[in-house]
Each structure stands twice: as structure tokens, then as C-alpha cells.
Design a protein around this motif. Sequence first.
Motif: not given
Length: 363
Positions: A4-10
Motif C-alpha cells: 500500500w505504501q508503493m501504491l500510494a507513492a505511485l
Amino acid sequence: MDVWQMLAALSVVLLLSVSLVANLLVLLCYGASADLRKQVSGVFVLNLTCCNLLLTLLNMPLTVVGALRNDGSRPYGEGLCRAAAFLDSFLTTNAMLSTVGLGLDRWVAVLFPLSYDSKMRRRDAAVMISYAWLHSLAFPSASLALSWLGYEPVYASCTLSPHAAPPGEERATTANSSSFVAFTLVFHGLTFFLALVVLCLTYLKVLKVARFHCKRIDIITMHTLILLVDIHPSVKERCLEEQRQRKQRAPRRVCTFIGTFALCFGPHVLTRLLELLPWVSVARPWGLFTKCLAYSKAALDPFVYSLLQRQCRGVLEGLINRLVRRDALPEPRKNGAPLPRLPYSGEPLGSDAGPSSLSPTPS
């Protein structure tokens, strides 16, 4: 690093890219078109565009860096964080009030079409923009003076935060203090909720007037179709289809204006208010999601208020035609053949008679 961190950053990177390109296109359209710059609504659009562009360039990259950190610690210095928090509150509030200005401008244009030029002048728009700037500067300045600007790991960004309390004060005491709660309630009440109420009142009134005019046009259209007995069925069907589209156009636009504002800012504002309660704990994935929704307003505004409008589309088409060299120029002559002569007024097409010829007479 969690998914979810990667999705938020993307997501923030995608919003940054779209917002940057779209807002620059709006500035390009207004720079290339004098007609757009003459419109009073252009003052509000340009102010909104500049706020969204600055938010995109200055705050979104910092949120990307914060979203990628696992420990939730502040990824940059205290001075930079306070400056980013100040800009976040100022630019977001200014953007909200700019949309209110656009709503008031359309309300005046629809309700007073004959006296619009006298009721809404560029000087009046400048006064409204000046108030928006003063209103937007007041709350961040007060929160900066009270040391209520800091880093919030739940939202991975610097914003209004009780964590930035002066040394010696505990977080629970500051978060639950009556002064911080009152400040937060007044801040969101005079920004988001005030803007939402004004937008609803103005656009619903605009919708009511648009429906009234639509009914009058429908009555005239039906009477015309009844009188024209021998009208072709395809023409009648096209008239009825345009009538159906006309009925849907105004509600669709009103829902777009109010819906984008409420859906983008609403979850984040409500979350900030709920976290004032001592028994409410906001999860970091939800906080990042609401922050992404708030950032998405900066990417949607150029399309909602400018790029999808007919006049802006025409300016963009003209600029694209210049870039690809598709200007309307006469075709070059092939094998030395003369250019065809245009007929004179009153002369039948294809006639070679005339007092003179545009092409040289062969010897």
C-alpha cells in the motif's frame, strides 16, 4: 516496504504528472488566446491554476518521499516541513475559494445575463481574489505562530498537526486542548464547509434557471414539430435527441462541479475532524488515501474548468495545428501548371468568362 505504501507513492506520482501537464496546458491556452484573458472568469481560473501548480511542484514530491518511509519519521528538516505545511494550507484554501469565485461568476452570468458586464467586472474579480488570498493567509499564519504546523506520518505530509507542539508539551494534551480543537473546527468550517455551502447554493440556483429555460425551449420545439407535418422523420428524431441531451447537460455539469469538490476534499476534511476525538485512531493507509484524493483535485480542476470547455479546445487545436504545420496554405503547383482561377461574384461556377484572369494568358 508494504504494497500500500508503493501504491500510494505511485498514485501521488501519477497525480503529479497529470496535474503538472494539465495546469501548464491551461496557462498555455490563456497565454495564447487574448479572448480567454479578457473574460472575467479567467481571473479565477488563472488563480486556481497557479495554486494547483504550486501545490503540485512543492508539496506532492515531499508526500512521495514521506510515503516511501517505513518508520513514519520526518524525512526532511523542521524548517522545510513548516514551510511545506504553510504552503499546503494556504494553497489548498486558496484553491477552494477560487472555485467559489467561479461559482459566483456563473451564478451572476445565468441570473443576470443582460447586466453581467456591470455586475461582474475585472475589478470585482480582483477584489474577490484579494479576499481569497487574505483568507488563505490568515489560518496558516496563526497556526505557524502557535506552532501547530508539522509532519503527520498518517498522511505522509507536513500539515496542521498537534505533533508540532513546543517542547515540554505532550501530544495528548495538545491534541485534546480546547484551543487546538476550536482552531481546527473554525479552520475547516470557514474553508471547506463554507465553500461547499456556497457552491451548492449557487449551482443549484443555476440549475433551476437552466431547467426553466430548457422547458421553454422544449415547448417551442414541440410546437414547431407539430406544425411541420411533412418534416422528415430523421430530422424530428435529431431534434428530440438534442432535446434529451439539453435536459441532461446542466445537471451533469452541476454534479461535476459540486461532486469533484466534495469527493476530493470531503474524506480528508472529515478524517481530520474525526481524529480530534481522543478514541479515534486513523490508520496510515486510509490517511494516505484521503491525501491522494485531496491531491486529485489539482489534477481534475484543469479539465473541469478549462480544458474540456469549447473555447479552450479550440485554442489547443490551433496550437497543435501550428506545431504539426497544418495551416491552411495553397498547394504548390505541379509541373508548372497555373493556379485555378476563382469565379467572380455572379459568375457561374466553371465559367471561363470574365473581365480578367487570375492566371497569366498563354501566348
